[in-house]
Enzyme design. Structure first.
Site, mmCIF file in Angstrom:
data_model
loop_
_atom_site.group_PDB
_atom_site.id
_atom_site.type_symbol
_atom_site.label_atom_id
_atom_site.label_comp_id
_atom_site.label_asym_id
_atom_site.label_seq_id
_atom_site.Cartn_x
_atom_site.Cartn_y
_atom_site.Cartn_z
ATOM 1 N N ASP A 59 0.839 -1.207 0.000
ATOM 2 C CA ASP A 59 0.000 0.000 0.000
ATOM 3 C C ASP A 59 0.873 1.256 0.000
ATOM 4 O OD1 ASP A 59 0.744 -0.870 2.538
ATOM 5 O OD2 ASP A 59 -1.177 -0.481 3.492
ATOM 6 N N ASP B 62 0.808 -6.924 -10.891
ATOM 7 C CA ASP B 62 -0.216 -6.576 -11.882
ATOM 8 C C ASP B 62 -0.753 -5.179 -11.591
ATOM 9 O OD1 ASP B 62 -2.211 -6.948 -13.911
ATOM 10 O OD2 ASP B 62 -3.660 -7.312 -12.317
ATOM 11 N N ASP C 171 0.093 -1.290 -13.730
ATOM 12 C CA ASP C 171 -0.903 -0.411 -14.374
ATOM 13 C C ASP C 171 -0.809 0.990 -13.773
ATOM 14 O OD1 ASP C 171 -2.049 -2.498 -15.957
ATOM 15 O OD2 ASP C 171 -4.047 -1.637 -15.694
HETATM 16 C C1 LIG Z 1 -5.882 -10.378 -18.107
HETATM 17 C C2 LIG Z 1 -5.176 -10.697 -16.831
HETATM 18 C C3 LIG Z 1 -5.232 -12.174 -16.575
HETATM 19 C C4 LIG Z 1 -3.726 -10.197 -16.831
HETATM 20 C C5 LIG Z 1 -3.092 -10.415 -15.461
HETATM 21 O O1 LIG Z 1 -3.717 -10.091 -14.436
HETATM 22 O O2 LIG Z 1 -1.972 -10.911 -15.420
HETATM 23 C C6 LIG Z 1 -3.510 -8.732 -17.180
HETATM 24 O O3 LIG Z 1 -4.102 -7.873 -16.269
HETATM 25 C C7 LIG Z 1 -2.032 -8.444 -17.319
HETATM 26 O O4 LIG Z 1 -1.548 -7.558 -16.623
HETATM 27 O O5 LIG Z 1 -1.379 -9.093 -18.147
HETATM 28 MG MG LIG Z 2 -2.825 -6.286 -15.694
#
Ligand SMILES: CC(C)[C@H](C(=O)O)[C@@H](O)C(=O)O
Ligand SMILES: [Mg+2]
Ligand SMILES: NC(=O)c1ccc[n+]([C@@H]2O[C@H](COP(=O)([O-])OP(=O)(O)OC[C@H]3O[C@@H](n4cnc5c(N)ncnc54)[C@H](O)[C@@H]3O)[C@@H](O)[C@H]2O)c1
Length: 363
Positions: A224, A248, A252
């Site tokens: 966090d 993941d 992002d």
């Molecule tokens: C679509 C999903 C399974 C995947 C993940 O969580 O790994 C995507 O979010 C990524 O980052 O490649």
């Molecule tokens: Mg992802």
């Protein structure tokens, strides 16, 4: 002339559009550097469910295993959102990662200086951002069992299981240290050791492994806090190593330091066998079929493919330079465009980058 076989899995949504540009770019690299790339296409995700009744046909796995590298677009979309788990496009993606034992997912977060104003964050915050997120890719809560939905005494209950072996933790953490040795020698291990048993073991393993890498400075950070620190001061990070789901989510988030999710490439590597290269973004159903998606994350993934799976570092560098140059020339896709005048389509951006490869500016 050297020959390489590349498995191409375009997938769903914007996947085929962005992969097309990366394939054409590799063809251009082939022409210029005298390599022969053989592209073998396979189905994955929703298109595979529709055509073959499974998100990962056996044939696709075979094609990948027989190739030097795999280039993938994206999977998923609203059409398949309510499918059962075995028929979900995402199950196909997880399946190919597991089948090729791609435990190490490298997600470089590098800001091209001409995109400094594309990030929603202030210039002085994102300046010189250069982070490598090393995400564990074949374990954790994504793969543990039991995983189920059932009816208990108090109604519906669900279980997801976060399972790791110590060995799985050790190999990805070692990878993090090794990669840090090639960079600024700073490794941040991200966990949730204040709550999770898995994270407490992760931290122990990281501390133990660090003895083998005395030249790398290891720090631990709770996930966090890491999410906040990435926005507060991204320059404090060099390499981040973390488990599957934390990686993941953080990647992002970190993509916005570079201006857009459409800018971040990735390389997924195993112990041996082909690596898999894909943008970190998804199938973007909201812009699919409009020729507006940013193809640069996939083009930069092709650069990683050249470098990591084919050992063609000069060619990889040429691709990265061609992308940098396109941005310096003022070309943008809509996601990094804002009020920009020269907003290009997916196809046009691909053409510009290929054009830069053909006529590189000597600097
Ligand atoms: C679509 C999903 C399974 C995947 C993940 O969580 O790994 C995507 O979010 C990524 O980052 O490649
Ligand atoms: Mg992802
Ligand atoms: N590796 C993958 O295949 C992968 C990764 C993430 C999500 N998904 C899947 O994709 C589907 C959509 O998920 P989501 O909307 O949460 O995430 P997403 O990454 O597809 O899109 C998130 C937002 O970013 C934008 N975006 C993404 N890539 C872009 C690009 N190249 N250029 C311009 N804008 C871009 C989209 O338009 C959207 O507004 C879901 O089915 C999800 O499971 C697949």
């Amino acid at each position: 002339m050297s020959n390489y076989k590349i498995a191409v899995l375009p997938g769903d949504g914007i996947g085929p559009d962005v992969v097309k540009e990366a394939v054409q770019l590799l063809e251009e690299i082939g022409n210029q550097y005298n390599h022969q790339f053989e592209f073998v296409y396979g189905k994955i995700g929703g298109v595979a469910v529709d055509e073959a009744g499974t998100p990962l046909p056996e044939k696709t796995v075979e094609i990948c295993k027989e190739s030097d590298a795999v280039l993938l677009g994206a999977v998923g979309g609203p059409k398949w959102d309510n499918e059962s788990p075995e028929l979900k496009p995402e199950t196909g993606l997880l399946g190919i990662r597991k089948a090729l034992q791609l435990y190490a997912n490298l997600r470089p977060v590098t800001l091209f200086s001409s995109l400094i104003h594309s990030s929603p964050l202030k210039r002085e915050v994102v300046l010189d951002t250069d982070i490598l997120i090393v995400r564990e890719l074949t374990g954790g809560i994504y793969f543990g069992s039991p995983r189920e939905r059932r009816v208990g005494e108090k109604g519906v209950e669900v279980i997801d299981t976060l399972f790791y072996t110590e060995a799985e933790m050790e190999r990805i953490i070692r990878k993090g240290f090794e990669l840090a040795q090639t960079r600024k020698r700073k490794l941040t291990s991200v966990d949730k050791a204040n709550v999770l048993e898995s994270s407490r073991l992760w931290r122990e393993v990281a501390n133990r492994v660090s003895c083998d890498y005395p030249d790398v400075a290891l720090t631990h950070m709770l996930v966090d806090n890491a999410a906040m620190q990435l926005i507060r001061n991204p320059r404090q990070f060099d390499v981040i190593v973390t488990e599957n789901m934390f990686g993941d989510i953080l990647s992002d988030e970190a993509s916005m330091l570079t201006g857009s999710l459409g800018m971040l490439p990735s390389a997924s590597l195993g112990v041996e066998g082909p690596g898999l290269y894909e943008p970190i973004h998804g199938s973007a159903p909201d812009i699919a079929g409009k020729d507006v998606a940013n193809p640069l994350a996939t083009i930069l993934s092709a650069a990683l493919l050249l470098r990591h799976s084919l050992g063609l570092s000069e060619e990889a560098y040429a691709v990265e330079k061609a992308v940098e140059q396109a941005l310096e020339q003022g070309f943008r896709t809509h996601d990094i465009g804002g009020e920009w005048e020269r907003v290009l389509s997916t196809t046009q951006m691909g053409e510009v980058v290929r054009g830069n490869l053909k006529a590189p500016i000597i600097s």
